[in-house]
Design an enzyme around this catalytic site. Structure first.
Site, PDB file in Angstrom:
ATOM      1  N   THR A  74     -22.832 126.459  46.554  1.00 42.76           N
ATOM      2  CA  THR A  74     -22.799 124.992  46.495  1.00 42.76           C
ATOM      3  C   THR A  74     -22.236 124.523  45.159  1.00 42.76           C
ATOM      4  O   THR A  74     -21.349 123.655  45.119  1.00 42.76           O
ATOM      5  CB  THR A  74     -24.223 124.431  46.714  1.00 42.76           C
ATOM      6  OG1 THR A  74     -24.656 124.824  48.020  1.00 42.76           O
ATOM      7  CG2 THR A  74     -24.262 122.924  46.596  1.00 42.76           C
ATOM      8  N   GLN A 182     -17.955 131.838  54.318  1.00 41.45           N
ATOM      9  CA  GLN A 182     -18.290 132.625  55.513  1.00 41.45           C
ATOM     10  C   GLN A 182     -17.301 133.758  55.768  1.00 41.45           C
ATOM     11  O   GLN A 182     -17.520 134.567  56.674  1.00 41.45           O
ATOM     12  CB  GLN A 182     -18.383 131.708  56.746  1.00 41.45           C
ATOM     13  CG  GLN A 182     -19.530 130.725  56.695  1.00 41.45           C
ATOM     14  CD  GLN A 182     -20.908 131.400  56.703  1.00 41.45           C
ATOM     15  OE1 GLN A 182     -21.060 132.554  57.101  1.00 41.45           O
ATOM     16  NE2 GLN A 182     -21.926 130.686  56.249  1.00 41.45           N
ATOM     17  N   SER A 199     -19.980 132.759  48.324  1.00 42.35           N
ATOM     18  CA  SER A 199     -21.415 132.790  48.067  1.00 42.35           C
ATOM     19  C   SER A 199     -21.961 134.177  48.422  1.00 42.35           C
ATOM     20  O   SER A 199     -21.796 134.646  49.546  1.00 42.35           O
ATOM     21  CB  SER A 199     -22.088 131.724  48.931  1.00 42.35           C
ATOM     22  OG  SER A 199     -23.478 131.911  48.953  1.00 42.35           O
ATOM     23  N   ALA A 200     -22.631 134.819  47.444  1.00 41.28           N
ATOM     24  CA  ALA A 200     -23.009 136.224  47.605  1.00 41.28           C
ATOM     25  C   ALA A 200     -24.057 136.463  48.686  1.00 41.28           C
ATOM     26  O   ALA A 200     -24.068 137.522  49.314  1.00 41.28           O
ATOM     27  CB  ALA A 200     -23.510 136.783  46.273  1.00 41.28           C
ATOM     28  N   HIS A 201     -24.962 135.500  48.905  1.00 44.44           N
ATOM     29  CA  HIS A 201     -26.007 135.812  49.891  1.00 44.44           C
ATOM     30  C   HIS A 201     -25.511 135.734  51.331  1.00 44.44           C
ATOM     31  O   HIS A 201     -26.253 136.025  52.259  1.00 44.44           O
ATOM     32  CB  HIS A 201     -27.293 134.995  49.651  1.00 44.44           C
ATOM     33  CG  HIS A 201     -27.206 133.533  49.903  1.00 44.44           C
ATOM     34  ND1 HIS A 201     -28.274 132.793  50.332  1.00 44.44           N
ATOM     35  CD2 HIS A 201     -26.191 132.664  49.760  1.00 44.44           C
ATOM     36  CE1 HIS A 201     -27.927 131.526  50.449  1.00 44.44           C
ATOM     37  NE2 HIS A 201     -26.670 131.422  50.100  1.00 44.44           N
ATOM     38  N   CYS A 325     -27.133 120.919  57.529  1.00 39.23           N
ATOM     39  CA  CYS A 325     -28.294 120.357  56.855  1.00 39.23           C
ATOM     40  C   CYS A 325     -29.399 121.406  56.867  1.00 39.23           C
ATOM     41  O   CYS A 325     -29.346 122.370  57.604  1.00 39.23           O
ATOM     42  CB  CYS A 325     -28.788 119.132  57.604  1.00 39.23           C
ATOM     43  SG  CYS A 325     -27.446 118.107  58.167  1.00 39.23           S
TER      44      CYS A 325
HETATM   45  C1  LIG Z   1     -19.176 127.365  54.236  1.00 41.31           C
HETATM   46  C2  LIG Z   1     -20.250 127.288  53.207  1.00 41.31           C
HETATM   47  N1  LIG Z   1     -19.977 126.761  52.006  1.00 41.31           N
HETATM   48  C3  LIG Z   1     -20.901 126.686  51.043  1.00 41.31           C
HETATM   49  C4  LIG Z   1     -22.184 127.118  51.259  1.00 41.31           C
HETATM   50  C5  LIG Z   1     -23.209 126.997  50.163  1.00 41.31           C
HETATM   51  O1  LIG Z   1     -23.534 128.238  49.590  1.00 41.31           O
HETATM   52  P1  LIG Z   1     -24.951 128.483  48.864  1.00 41.31           P
HETATM   53  O2  LIG Z   1     -25.955 128.682  49.955  1.00 41.31           O
HETATM   54  O3  LIG Z   1     -24.728 129.729  48.055  1.00 41.31           O
HETATM   55  O4  LIG Z   1     -25.229 127.310  48.005  1.00 41.31           O
HETATM   56  C6  LIG Z   1     -22.521 127.668  52.496  1.00 41.31           C
HETATM   57  C7  LIG Z   1     -23.914 128.095  52.787  1.00 41.31           C
HETATM   58  O5  LIG Z   1     -24.498 127.641  53.748  1.00 41.31           O
HETATM   59  C8  LIG Z   1     -21.531 127.766  53.492  1.00 41.31           C
HETATM   60  O6  LIG Z   1     -21.801 128.271  54.697  1.00 41.31           O
END
Ligand SMILES: Cc1ncc(COP(=O)(O)O)c(C=O)c1O
Length: 383
Positions: A74, A182, A199-201, A325
């Protein structure tokens, strides 16, 4: 004995890769010092950070100095959008983005609008694919500072025509930002972008590590107060043990990605076909072919989404509603709305390296009954 629970929400957070766990424990021992300092322990931390950056950059096929680690996907998305707009403010103040961006991108866009900027949202087809003609027209408009396109939809899995969208941006001289959260670690991301986040997780790294890549020559300016760490792109001390773990996991999943895709994609096909055949009044959404290998979304008419998630959870299935959300704000998803598809009773299933065929078959066996029960409770009969 009841079955062990099945976790089907890798698109929110994939289970930690075993290699990430090992790397994190080692780095907690060895990499706790501040990598910005000059003593021995700090130099060791710096070596670990440099190695993690080099390994991650290699997977992404970028230069290490183009890559910064951020506290999440994010924050990387916020910085990508706001920094890209700030860097080109002399050119104009318009952000072009697809209608199906993640809320992180849309919230950054809202901030831009609140500050007097403008934005253009480009529609998608019923399968969730970008309208390329509309995109090309929008990026060629006057005063466009930045264009933002998600690599593949986090809600429905549809892969976006990135190469073509990047071509339109290049023709218009507009930098392209790609939210690849993704895709990284699962499918290749085509070239042609100027800024990228991940995003690593999502790939089996720990939570709380994002990637922000700014290609050389891109006019990008940090939207934050000055801080020299991470090339001045994201403030604060980096979470080194988590970064080391994220990099270790990424190397592994990138090496395994095509084999994983070959294993998971037929399971997704099976879910798509079986759900359509066994659940009345259901709509399986997203592109059936041009899609992420591990993710599928469907909506069940006359079923409350939240009730369905809880019913599945009680039977040992962890799924998400295809909404960007949080589950506490189950508003109709802006992605499904933009596609013009059903958003009732929406379920997103996303698989990972521990997902098994038996888990998928158990879900497919139980789902029709769970949906029928919920409809009966709500007084919906005769389907
Ligand atoms: C396409 C996309 N962008 C950004 C994010 C945000 O990543 P994070 O969960 O590491 O803040 C997500 C996570 O849901 C995502 O799927």
């Amino acid at each position: 004995m009841s079955e062990p629970p099945a976790y089907f929400d890798a698109a929110s957070a994939a289970p930690l890769h075993p290699v990430a766990r090992q790397a994190m424990l080692a780095a907690l021992e060895d990499g706790w010092a501040d990598p910005g300092k000059l003593y021995t322990q700090a130099r060791r931390a710096r070596q670990l950070l440099d190695a993690a950056r080099a390994a991650t950059a290699e997977v992404l096929r970028v230069r290490p100095d183009e890559l910064s680690f951020t506290p999440s996907g994010t924050t990387a998305a916020h910085a990508a959008v706001l920094g890209g707009l700030t860097g080109r403010r002399r050119v104009g103040a318009t952000l072009v983005h697809s209608a199906i961006e993640h809320s992180a991108v849309l919230h950054a866009a809202e901030r831009h609008l609140a500050g007097g900027g403008s934005s253009t949202s480009v529609p998608v087809s019923r399968s969730g694919r970008l309208d390329l003609d509309a995109w090309s027209g929008a990026v060629a408009g006057p005063g466009v500072a930045l264009a933002a396109l998600i690599s593949a939809s986090h809600e429905v899995g549809t892969v976006q025509p990135l190469a073509e969208a990047a071509g339109a941006c290049a023709a218009a001289g507009v930098p392209l930002y790609v939210d690849a959260a993704q895709s990284v670690g699962r499918i290749p991301v085509p070239e042609g972008w100027s800024v990228l986040s991940a995003s690593a997780h999502k790939w089996g790294g720990p939570p709380g590590v994002g990637l922000l890549v700014v290609r050389k020559g891109t006019r990008w300016e940090s939207p934050y107060p000055a801080d020299e760490r991470e090339a001045g792109r994201t403030p604060g001390v980096p979470n080194l043990p988590a970064i080391v773990a994220a990099a270790a996991a990424l190397r592994m999943v990138a090496a395994e990605a095509s084999a994983e895709a070959e294993r998971l994609s037929p399971l997704v096909d099976r879910i798509r076909a079986t759900v359509s055949a066994t659940v009345p009044d259901v709509e399986v959404v997203g592109d059936p072919v041009d899609r992420l290998p591990h993710l599928v979304t469907f909506s069940c008419l006359y079923v409350d989404g939240e009730a369905l998630l809880h019913a599945l959870d009680r039977r040992g299935f962890a799924v998400s509603s295809g909404s960007s959300c949080t589950s506490s704000t189950l508003r109709p998803s802006h992605v499904l709305e933009a596609m013009g598809v059903l958003s009732h009773g929406n379920v997103r299933i996303s698989l990972h390296r521990d997902s098994t065929e038996a888990e998928v078959d158990r879900l497919l066996a139980e789902l029709p009954g769970i949906v029928a029960d919920l409809r009966a409770e709500a007084g919906v009969v005769g389907l």
